[in-house]
Design an enzyme around this catalytic site. Sequence first.
Site, short mmCIF file in Angstrom:
data_model
loop_
_atom_site.label_atom_id
_atom_site.label_comp_id
_atom_site.label_asym_id
_atom_site.label_seq_id
_atom_site.Cartn_x
_atom_site.Cartn_y
_atom_site.Cartn_z
N CYS A 164 -13.58 5.80 28.33
CA CYS A 164 -12.79 5.79 29.57
C CYS A 164 -11.38 5.27 29.32
CB CYS A 164 -13.51 4.93 30.61
SG CYS A 164 -13.72 3.20 30.12
N ASP A 165 -10.99 5.11 28.08
CA ASP A 165 -9.68 4.57 27.74
C ASP A 165 -8.68 5.72 27.56
OD1 ASP A 165 -7.46 3.27 26.41
OD2 ASP A 165 -8.83 1.61 26.03
N SER B 201 0.83 -1.20 0.00
CA SER B 201 0.00 0.00 0.00
C SER B 201 0.87 1.26 0.00
CB SER B 201 -0.91 0.01 1.23
OG SER B 201 -1.85 -1.03 1.18
N GLY C 259 -7.92 0.02 -4.27
CA GLY C 259 -9.04 0.28 -3.37
C GLY C 259 -8.92 1.58 -2.59
N ARG C 260 -7.77 1.81 -1.98
CA ARG C 260 -7.59 3.02 -1.17
C ARG C 260 -7.84 4.28 -2.00
NH1 ARG C 260 -4.46 3.95 3.49
NH2 ARG C 260 -3.60 1.85 3.33
N TYR D 225 15.44 26.06 35.53
CA TYR D 225 15.33 26.18 36.98
C TYR D 225 13.88 26.05 37.45
CZ TYR D 225 20.22 27.52 37.64
OH TYR D 225 21.59 27.51 37.71
N GLU E 108 -6.18 -3.02 -8.55
CA GLU E 108 -7.07 -3.15 -7.38
C GLU E 108 -6.79 -1.99 -6.43
OE1 GLU E 108 -6.86 -7.08 -5.69
OE2 GLU E 108 -6.54 -8.01 -7.65
N GLY F 219 -1.80 -0.24 -4.25
CA GLY F 219 -0.59 0.56 -4.07
C GLY F 219 -0.70 1.99 -4.53
#
Length: 547
Positions: free
Chosen positions: A358-359, A119, A207-208, A270, A205, A156
């Site tokens: 909550c993660d 990719s 796709g992206r 400091y 192909e 790709g």
Amino acid sequence: MSCLCKGNPDAFLVCNGFKDAEYISLALLARKLALNTVIVLEQEEELDLVIALSQKLSIRPVIGVRAKLRTKHSGHFGSTSGEKGKFGLTTTQILSVVKKLEQVGMLDCFQLLHFHIGSQIPSTGLLADGVGEAAQIYSELVRLGANMQVLDIGGGLGIDYDGSKSGDSDLSVAYGLGEYALAVVQAVKYVCDRKNIKHPVLCSESGRAIVSHHSILIFEAVSATVSKAATMTPLALQCFVDGLTDDARADYRNLTSAAMRGEYETCLLYADQLKQRCVDLFRDGTIGMEHLAAVDALCEFVGKAIGVAEPVKTYHVNLSVFTSVPDFWGIDQLFPIVPIHRLDERPGARGILSDLTCDSDGKINKFIGGEESLPLHEIEGNGNGPYYLGMFLGGAYEEALGGVHNLFGGPSVVRVSQSDGPHSFAVTRAAPGPSCSDVLRVMHHEPELMFETLKHRAEEMMYDDSSDDGESSMDHHHHRGNAAVASCLARSFHNMPYLAGASSCSLTAAMDNGGGFYYCSDEDGYDAAADSAVASAEDEQWSYVCA
């Protein structure tokens, strides 16, 4: 298969991935339905299944192989390519496939060669190397007698996520679509012309590149916070210094001396040293919380005095990073994120995005261009209503990867198409996101039983609260209170987490009943009985809107 029944009869149905008998049987059935199906071998063992099932079903297959090329790129997605790639056949295995097909009289079925460099191929130079290697394998298969027709160059074709148009960035590529196509055609033509071989049909192909732009995730920033220390008066400063140990007081004197000399970097050094010493003293119990707060105020004052940037705000956004932007959390993929309105106003703050789960990993603090914060607008008390942000170029994987982390469900989906209306678009479909009940069912809970349990508990508690009231008054308020609480509980089960205004349904003490009953009040006067409140909204159809 169903899509291709209505499509171009020459369109390919390329069957990649791991294959068992059921998969191969379905692919052969597609061939029987006159679909242009190609079974691409990813492992040598799949060939035996293809031969056996095609003979059993009396269906002549079209077979391809995925080749493991030596060409490999070293970018973020480079691990999916080369000899160590997950799928594909080595040259030795491809020769074995040719020999086996020849033995069973099926070498004419071998018609396609497939490969995948990886990719986000960063440059056309790397692309040309990979395509050239594949074209050599293709020409050798022709020489060996295979009925080669198609060269499938895989995926790709990259996306320029960060706008840099650079091959050195994992988030961009150094070419456009025309340059990509030219590099492929030239590499194949060069090899085929030298070997005097008919040019193959080329398919990709990508796709992206096809789907990334189709989806925009819109989410609301519901609040913004910033860590802010208390202000410090001269008297408070003196009390703070007097309470320090000798070592900490020496750090303070060094800090003030550096400030007087204009040594700002030393000043910060400091200040950090003094702060750390005070933290150690607090852990030992030598100083109290007031001193710890005072040193925070002092360090913040020093930072402002010497021109350090304003503190970065945390914008709390109504989503789960793990559900809606999983690639950011999983593989550090960055996406363009910008406000989608108030664009005529200059942003007045810098912020990171924190989701509502909550993660502790549920935050976005890395952005395009190496930035660790985003320029955003102030949202507290601005009088402009909700503040919405958009995440772009997430159409490739984000929706499919998202799960139900923290039981957040997913956003509502609105389909927008081009139209001939005055604004050139139409909302052709809108589907509400999953409700709390929907998510509970996914996790194998039974929301109807949960609701009945809570409703029964509410009835018991209200009966106890009303025991001191008069008989007729008790019956009236008891019935009213039951219906109100049941309505609120039902609404909670059917709320949607994303981009839906918070329900204003609230339980309010009824001041006139004297029995401590509660009723449900909101802007719509929602006071329906529980049965109607629990009615499912699954069959609701949103109207077609043309802008």
